[in-house]
Design a protein around this motif. Structure first.
Motif, PDB file in Angstrom:
ATOM      1  N   LEU A 167      -7.480  -1.821   6.890  1.00  0.00           N
ATOM      2  CA  LEU A 167      -6.653  -1.605   5.708  1.00  0.00           C
ATOM      3  C   LEU A 167      -5.730  -0.385   5.840  1.00  0.00           C
ATOM      4  CD1 LEU A 167      -9.150  -2.569   2.872  1.00  0.00           C
ATOM      5  CD2 LEU A 167      -7.305  -3.939   3.857  1.00  0.00           C
ATOM      6  N   PHE A 168      -5.400  -0.048   7.076  1.00  0.00           N
ATOM      7  CA  PHE A 168      -4.347   0.933   7.343  1.00  0.00           C
ATOM      8  C   PHE A 168      -3.241   0.143   8.028  1.00  0.00           C
ATOM      9  CE2 PHE A 168      -3.375   5.303   9.500  1.00  0.00           C
ATOM     10  CZ  PHE A 168      -2.184   5.371   8.803  1.00  0.00           C
ATOM     11  N   ARG A 169      -2.224  -0.211   7.246  1.00  0.00           N
ATOM     12  CA  ARG A 169      -1.160  -1.098   7.710  1.00  0.00           C
ATOM     13  C   ARG A 169       0.186  -0.402   7.659  1.00  0.00           C
ATOM     14  NH1 ARG A 169      -4.124  -5.141   9.848  1.00  0.00           N
ATOM     15  NH2 ARG A 169      -3.210  -6.983   8.996  1.00  0.00           N
TER      16      ARG A 169
ATOM     17  N   GLU B 278      12.979  -4.113  11.122  1.00  0.00           N
ATOM     18  CA  GLU B 278      13.751  -4.192  12.365  1.00  0.00           C
ATOM     19  C   GLU B 278      13.076  -3.423  13.497  1.00  0.00           C
ATOM     20  OE1 GLU B 278      16.364  -6.197  12.746  1.00  0.00           O
ATOM     21  OE2 GLU B 278      16.390  -6.764  10.624  1.00  0.00           O
ATOM     22  N   GLY B 279      11.745  -3.477  13.544  1.00  0.00           N
ATOM     23  CA  GLY B 279      10.990  -2.846  14.622  1.00  0.00           C
ATOM     24  C   GLY B 279      10.685  -1.370  14.443  1.00  0.00           C
ATOM     25  N   HIS B 280      11.075  -0.781  13.298  1.00  0.00           N
ATOM     26  CA  HIS B 280      10.831   0.638  13.051  1.00  0.00           C
ATOM     27  C   HIS B 280       9.844   0.799  11.892  1.00  0.00           C
ATOM     28  CE1 HIS B 280      14.085   1.750  15.720  1.00  0.00           C
ATOM     29  NE2 HIS B 280      14.823   0.834  15.129  1.00  0.00           N
ATOM     30  N   VAL B 281       8.855   1.673  12.062  1.00  0.00           N
ATOM     31  CA  VAL B 281       7.887   1.937  11.004  1.00  0.00           C
ATOM     32  C   VAL B 281       8.630   2.600   9.843  1.00  0.00           C
ATOM     33  CG1 VAL B 281       5.814   3.218  10.359  1.00  0.00           C
ATOM     34  CG2 VAL B 281       5.944   2.102  12.596  1.00  0.00           C
ATOM     35  N   SER B 282       8.614   1.911   8.693  1.00  0.00           N
ATOM     36  CA  SER B 282       9.371   2.373   7.524  1.00  0.00           C
ATOM     37  C   SER B 282       8.505   2.489   6.278  1.00  0.00           C
ATOM     38  CB  SER B 282      10.529   1.419   7.260  1.00  0.00           C
ATOM     39  OG  SER B 282      11.381   1.363   8.386  1.00  0.00           O
ATOM     40  N   GLY B 283       7.218   2.287   6.438  1.00  0.00           N
ATOM     41  CA  GLY B 283       6.293   2.412   5.327  1.00  0.00           C
ATOM     42  C   GLY B 283       4.878   2.139   5.794  1.00  0.00           C
ATOM     43  N   TYR B 284       3.948   2.371   4.891  1.00  0.00           N
ATOM     44  CA  TYR B 284       2.551   2.104   5.210  1.00  0.00           C
ATOM     45  C   TYR B 284       1.722   2.090   3.936  1.00  0.00           C
ATOM     46  CZ  TYR B 284       1.069   6.873   4.218  1.00  0.00           C
ATOM     47  OH  TYR B 284       0.792   8.055   3.569  1.00  0.00           O
ATOM     48  N   TYR B 285       0.511   1.573   4.062  1.00  0.00           N
ATOM     49  CA  TYR B 285      -0.518   1.821   3.051  1.00  0.00           C
ATOM     50  C   TYR B 285      -1.829   2.079   3.763  1.00  0.00           C
ATOM     51  CZ  TYR B 285      -2.275  -3.077   3.273  1.00  0.00           C
ATOM     52  OH  TYR B 285      -2.792  -4.286   3.681  1.00  0.00           O
TER      53      TYR B 285
ATOM     54  N   ILE C 282       0.246   5.026  -0.310  1.00  0.00           N
ATOM     55  CA  ILE C 282       1.258   4.013  -0.024  1.00  0.00           C
ATOM     56  C   ILE C 282       2.585   4.755   0.041  1.00  0.00           C
ATOM     57  CG2 ILE C 282       1.486   3.425  -2.473  1.00  0.00           C
ATOM     58  CD1 ILE C 282       2.124   0.525  -1.516  1.00  0.00           C
ATOM     59  N   CYS C 283       3.411   4.389   0.993  1.00  0.00           N
ATOM     60  CA  CYS C 283       4.648   5.134   1.219  1.00  0.00           C
ATOM     61  C   CYS C 283       5.718   4.212   1.801  1.00  0.00           C
ATOM     62  CB  CYS C 283       4.361   6.276   2.201  1.00  0.00           C
ATOM     63  SG  CYS C 283       5.778   7.286   2.615  1.00  0.00           S
ATOM     64  N   VAL C 284       6.934   4.371   1.303  1.00  0.00           N
ATOM     65  CA  VAL C 284       8.096   3.685   1.859  1.00  0.00           C
ATOM     66  C   VAL C 284       9.156   4.745   2.120  1.00  0.00           C
ATOM     67  CG1 VAL C 284       9.931   1.993   1.427  1.00  0.00           C
ATOM     68  CG2 VAL C 284       7.597   1.515   0.663  1.00  0.00           C
TER      69      VAL C 284
ATOM     70  N   LEU D 295      -1.807  -5.977   0.664  1.00  0.00           N
ATOM     71  CA  LEU D 295      -3.139  -5.440   0.356  1.00  0.00           C
ATOM     72  C   LEU D 295      -3.897  -6.400  -0.552  1.00  0.00           C
ATOM     73  CD1 LEU D 295      -5.288  -3.198   0.390  1.00  0.00           C
ATOM     74  CD2 LEU D 295      -4.058  -2.144  -1.529  1.00  0.00           C
ATOM     75  N   HIS D 296      -3.252  -6.867  -1.581  1.00  0.00           N
ATOM     76  CA  HIS D 296      -3.886  -7.797  -2.526  1.00  0.00           C
ATOM     77  C   HIS D 296      -4.373  -9.055  -1.811  1.00  0.00           C
ATOM     78  CE1 HIS D 296      -3.855 -10.967  -5.670  1.00  0.00           C
ATOM     79  NE2 HIS D 296      -4.501 -10.019  -6.328  1.00  0.00           N
TER      80      HIS D 296
END
Length: 115
Positions: free
Chosen positions: A43-45, A50-57, A73-75, A92-93
């Motif tokens: 649950l760490f996603r 476009e291939g770049h990490v731009s957010g996570y939870y 959670i972050c964008v 997540l849901h």
């Protein structure tokens, strides 16, 4: 324009990008060591645009518990307001069907629109 998006499990190679994202929100930024501790958990996603990490939870649970705690959670600020937070929450849901998801928000944290 819709960017190609994917959500996948966070990996060690994502550490620099995760720290960069957190620095955009300095008052609540998590240290590199915290990310490293949770890398590899289901649950760490991360959200890739476009291939770049731009957010996570990052969501946590205790063994045999039916409660999931959305820890963070972050964008990326450059991509906020386009539904990516909702995209992360939906992921997540869908992974936690039948479980209760809780979110704790600090009083000083300005309102963030999740939906």
């Amino acid at each position: 324009m819709q960017l190609f998006t994917t959500i996948r499990k966070a990996e060690l190679k994502d550490l620099d990008a995760l720290v960069y994202l957190e620095k955009q929100f300095e008052e609540d930024a998590f240290p590199r060591s915290l990310f490293k501790k949770y890398i590899g958990r289901d649950l760490f996603r991360v959200l890739e645009l476009e291939g770049h990490v731009s957010g996570y939870y990052l969501a946590l649970t205790r063994k045999n518990s039916k409660v999931i705690r959305l820890y963070s959670i972050c964008v990326d600020k450059h991509f906020q307001g386009h539904g990516y937070g909702k995209f992360l929450l939906n992921d997540l849901h869908n992974r936690c069907v039948g479980m209760q998801i809780k979110l704790e928000v600090a009083e000083h944290n300005l309102a963030r629109y999740l939906y």
